[in-house]
Design a protein around this motif. Structure first.
Motif, PDB file in Angstrom:
ATOM      1  N   LEU A 264     -10.366 -55.054 -59.118  1.00  0.00           N
ATOM      2  CA  LEU A 264      -9.134 -55.168 -58.343  1.00  0.00           C
ATOM      3  C   LEU A 264      -8.010 -55.851 -59.122  1.00  0.00           C
ATOM      4  O   LEU A 264      -6.882 -55.347 -59.179  1.00  0.00           O
ATOM      5  N   ALA A 265      -8.278 -56.985 -59.737  1.00  0.00           N
ATOM      6  CA  ALA A 265      -7.232 -57.716 -60.447  1.00  0.00           C
ATOM      7  C   ALA A 265      -6.683 -56.898 -61.612  1.00  0.00           C
ATOM      8  O   ALA A 265      -5.458 -56.759 -61.775  1.00  0.00           O
ATOM      9  N   ALA A 266      -7.573 -56.336 -62.415  1.00  0.00           N
ATOM     10  CA  ALA A 266      -7.127 -55.561 -63.578  1.00  0.00           C
ATOM     11  C   ALA A 266      -6.376 -54.303 -63.156  1.00  0.00           C
ATOM     12  O   ALA A 266      -5.352 -53.940 -63.756  1.00  0.00           O
ATOM     13  N   THR A 267      -6.850 -53.652 -62.101  1.00  0.00           N
ATOM     14  CA  THR A 267      -6.180 -52.446 -61.623  1.00  0.00           C
ATOM     15  C   THR A 267      -4.815 -52.775 -61.047  1.00  0.00           C
ATOM     16  O   THR A 267      -3.839 -52.051 -61.276  1.00  0.00           O
ATOM     17  N   GLY A 268      -4.727 -53.876 -60.294  1.00  0.00           N
ATOM     18  CA  GLY A 268      -3.445 -54.291 -59.735  1.00  0.00           C
ATOM     19  C   GLY A 268      -2.424 -54.604 -60.816  1.00  0.00           C
ATOM     20  O   GLY A 268      -1.253 -54.208 -60.721  1.00  0.00           O
ATOM     21  N   GLU A 269      -2.844 -55.291 -61.869  1.00  0.00           N
ATOM     22  CA  GLU A 269      -1.935 -55.615 -62.969  1.00  0.00           C
ATOM     23  C   GLU A 269      -1.500 -54.348 -63.699  1.00  0.00           C
ATOM     24  O   GLU A 269      -0.324 -54.208 -64.081  1.00  0.00           O
ATOM     25  N   ALA A 270      -2.429 -53.427 -63.906  1.00  0.00           N
ATOM     26  CA  ALA A 270      -2.080 -52.172 -64.577  1.00  0.00           C
ATOM     27  C   ALA A 270      -1.105 -51.359 -63.734  1.00  0.00           C
ATOM     28  O   ALA A 270      -0.128 -50.799 -64.246  1.00  0.00           O
ATOM     29  N   ALA A 311      -5.797 -42.271 -64.143  1.00  0.00           N
ATOM     30  CA  ALA A 311      -6.364 -42.936 -65.318  1.00  0.00           C
ATOM     31  C   ALA A 311      -6.857 -44.354 -65.025  1.00  0.00           C
ATOM     32  O   ALA A 311      -7.506 -44.963 -65.880  1.00  0.00           O
ATOM     33  N   LEU A 312      -6.569 -44.875 -63.835  1.00  0.00           N
ATOM     34  CA  LEU A 312      -7.019 -46.223 -63.492  1.00  0.00           C
ATOM     35  C   LEU A 312      -8.521 -46.179 -63.181  1.00  0.00           C
ATOM     36  O   LEU A 312      -8.927 -45.556 -62.190  1.00  0.00           O
ATOM     37  N   PRO A 313      -9.350 -46.823 -63.969  1.00  0.00           N
ATOM     38  CA  PRO A 313     -10.803 -46.654 -63.814  1.00  0.00           C
ATOM     39  C   PRO A 313     -11.386 -47.239 -62.534  1.00  0.00           C
ATOM     40  O   PRO A 313     -12.436 -46.795 -62.076  1.00  0.00           O
ATOM     41  N   GLY A 314     -10.707 -48.212 -61.939  1.00  0.00           N
ATOM     42  CA  GLY A 314     -11.290 -48.863 -60.773  1.00  0.00           C
ATOM     43  C   GLY A 314     -11.022 -48.167 -59.458  1.00  0.00           C
ATOM     44  O   GLY A 314     -11.589 -48.540 -58.425  1.00  0.00           O
ATOM     45  N   VAL A 315     -10.158 -47.148 -59.438  1.00  0.00           N
ATOM     46  CA  VAL A 315      -9.769 -46.499 -58.183  1.00  0.00           C
ATOM     47  C   VAL A 315     -10.874 -45.554 -57.722  1.00  0.00           C
ATOM     48  O   VAL A 315     -11.290 -44.647 -58.445  1.00  0.00           O
ATOM     49  N   ARG A 316     -11.341 -45.780 -56.484  1.00  0.00           N
ATOM     50  CA  ARG A 316     -12.394 -44.937 -55.912  1.00  0.00           C
ATOM     51  C   ARG A 316     -11.819 -43.874 -54.982  1.00  0.00           C
ATOM     52  O   ARG A 316     -12.250 -42.725 -54.991  1.00  0.00           O
ATOM     53  N   THR A 317     -10.861 -44.253 -54.130  1.00  0.00           N
ATOM     54  CA  THR A 317     -10.211 -43.294 -53.241  1.00  0.00           C
ATOM     55  C   THR A 317      -8.727 -43.614 -53.185  1.00  0.00           C
ATOM     56  O   THR A 317      -8.301 -44.731 -53.491  1.00  0.00           O
ATOM     57  N   MET A 318      -7.935 -42.635 -52.766  1.00  0.00           N
ATOM     58  CA  MET A 318      -6.491 -42.815 -52.671  1.00  0.00           C
ATOM     59  C   MET A 318      -5.961 -42.114 -51.434  1.00  0.00           C
ATOM     60  O   MET A 318      -6.351 -40.986 -51.124  1.00  0.00           O
ATOM     61  N   GLU A 319      -5.082 -42.793 -50.720  1.00  0.00           N
ATOM     62  CA  GLU A 319      -4.355 -42.199 -49.599  1.00  0.00           C
ATOM     63  C   GLU A 319      -2.873 -42.350 -49.893  1.00  0.00           C
ATOM     64  O   GLU A 319      -2.413 -43.428 -50.264  1.00  0.00           O
ATOM     65  N   SER A 320      -2.123 -41.269 -49.751  1.00  0.00           N
ATOM     66  CA  SER A 320      -0.685 -41.331 -50.004  1.00  0.00           C
ATOM     67  C   SER A 320       0.076 -40.867 -48.774  1.00  0.00           C
ATOM     68  O   SER A 320      -0.359 -39.955 -48.071  1.00  0.00           O
TER      69      SER A 320
END
Length: 345
Positions: A264-270, A311-320
């Motif tokens: 979470l932290a690394a993905t949020g910063e990216a 390309a974000l490795p930590g993302v499992r699902t996405m809602e837009s």
């Protein structure tokens, strides 16, 4: 560069100098025209004339806002589902509240998103369970506590525009606080005069000192000193309410991402580093990372989602969810707000 007359009559009415001025005001909303002019390399009169035009035609407005964390407040990302015919009146009711900001109607016309602020964790129950609109037309409410802000606050998307160089930014940023100075006690406690001060600044961050003195009952010297104190403590920051179209943005999308806790932290910063991201924060709930994304058009949005986000490795699902109408921005509700003010969320 266009002259003022040409810029005013141009189709977009917003040129490179306007963008540099907007970036300067994002850094210091109350900076004098002379200090801004010295950085931008133009005359005081040019800066004053440009600001007056942008302010008068509703393209740009400076807001002085209170940082929730400095005050010990809790922010909630609220999603309200309602019947189609009730969406607009419910959104307008939410927008009229003093404890809401960023009230928007999302795609489909049945969901409203808003940011709600509670004085503390203890006050959150009353806010979310009792004070939100309660009508048969509201069929569902979900609330996600904002745990951490990766990008936002005084760092608006204008700061990613590249309008100013690093050296120019350094000249406009306030000097660093003396590391030997007594640390500020947090949360900051505001008195009645402070609250009147913030009310005035939220309407216009460049309200003249004499008017702020009249509102607060303080002397101009006291007002000036209090503004410095509030900004140094992180309680006061400046934001720019502006028309997104002037920066070429045609689409704003809310992203709700589910990220593995360890990432979470690394993905949020990216995510925060992406030029398309106006706001990014960690929240409670199954979708634990939220972002506001601004793109030129739907094609650019598709490219962004399938490249940078993918390309974000930590993302499992996405809602837009695209925004179809903004009812309220970061400041108080106004009758004639810019068509697309935008910084985050």
């Amino acid at each position: 560069m266009k002259t003022d007359a040409k810029a005013a009559s141009a189709g977009d009415g917003f040129d490179a100098l306007d963008r540099r001025l907007a970036h300067a005001l994002q850094l210091d909303g109350r900076a004098s025209f002379s200090s801004i002019a010295a950085v931008l390399g133009v005359s005081d009169q040019t800066v004053a004339r440009r600001y007056s035009r942008l302010r008068t035609n509703g393209t740009l407005k400076v807001l002085g806002l209170a940082e929730a964390r400095a005050l010990g407040e809790v922010e909630w990302m609220v999603r309200v589902q309602c019947t189609p015919e009730a969406a607009v009146p419910v959104a307008e009711a939410l927008a009229r509240r003093s404890d809401t900001s960023w009230v928007s109607l999302m795609s489909g016309g049945t969901e409203i998103t808003a940011v709600c602020r509670a004085a503390s964790s203890e006050h959150s129950d009353a806010l979310l369970l009792q004070k939100l609109p309660r009508t048969p037309s509201v069929v569902g409410v979900t609330a996600h506590c904002l745990l951490h802000e990766f990008y936002g606050g005084p760092r608006g998307i204008i700061s990613k525009s590249g309008a100013l160089t690093d050296e120019e930014i350094a000249r406009l940023n306030p000097p660093p606080r003396d590391p030997e100075a007594e640390p500020f006690a947090l949360p900051v406690r505001l008195g009645d005069a402070d609250r009147r001060l913030f009310d005035a600044l939220a309407r216009d961050g460049r309200t003249p000192l004499a008017e702020l003195a009249a509102v607060t009952g303080w002397s101009p010297t006291t007002v000036r000193r209090r503004l410095v104190e509030l900004r140094a403590s992180g309680t006061l920051y400046y934001d720019i309410d502006y028309d997104l179209r002037q920066y070429g943005y045609g689409v704003m999308v809310a992203l709700w991402l589910s990220v593995a806790p360890a990432e979470l932290a690394a993905t949020g910063e990216a995510l925060a580093a992406h030029p398309e991201v106006a706001f990014a924060g960690a929240t409670t709930g199954p979708n634990n990372l939220f972002a506001s994304v601004l793109c030129r058009d739907v094609g650019a949005l598709y490219t962004y989602l399938t490249t940078r986000v993918a390309a974000l490795p930590g993302v499992r699902t996405m809602e837009s969810a695209p925004r179809i109408r903004q009812v309220k921005g970061p400041g108080p509700l106004t009758v004639t707000a810019p068509a697309g003010p935008g910084r985050r969320r």
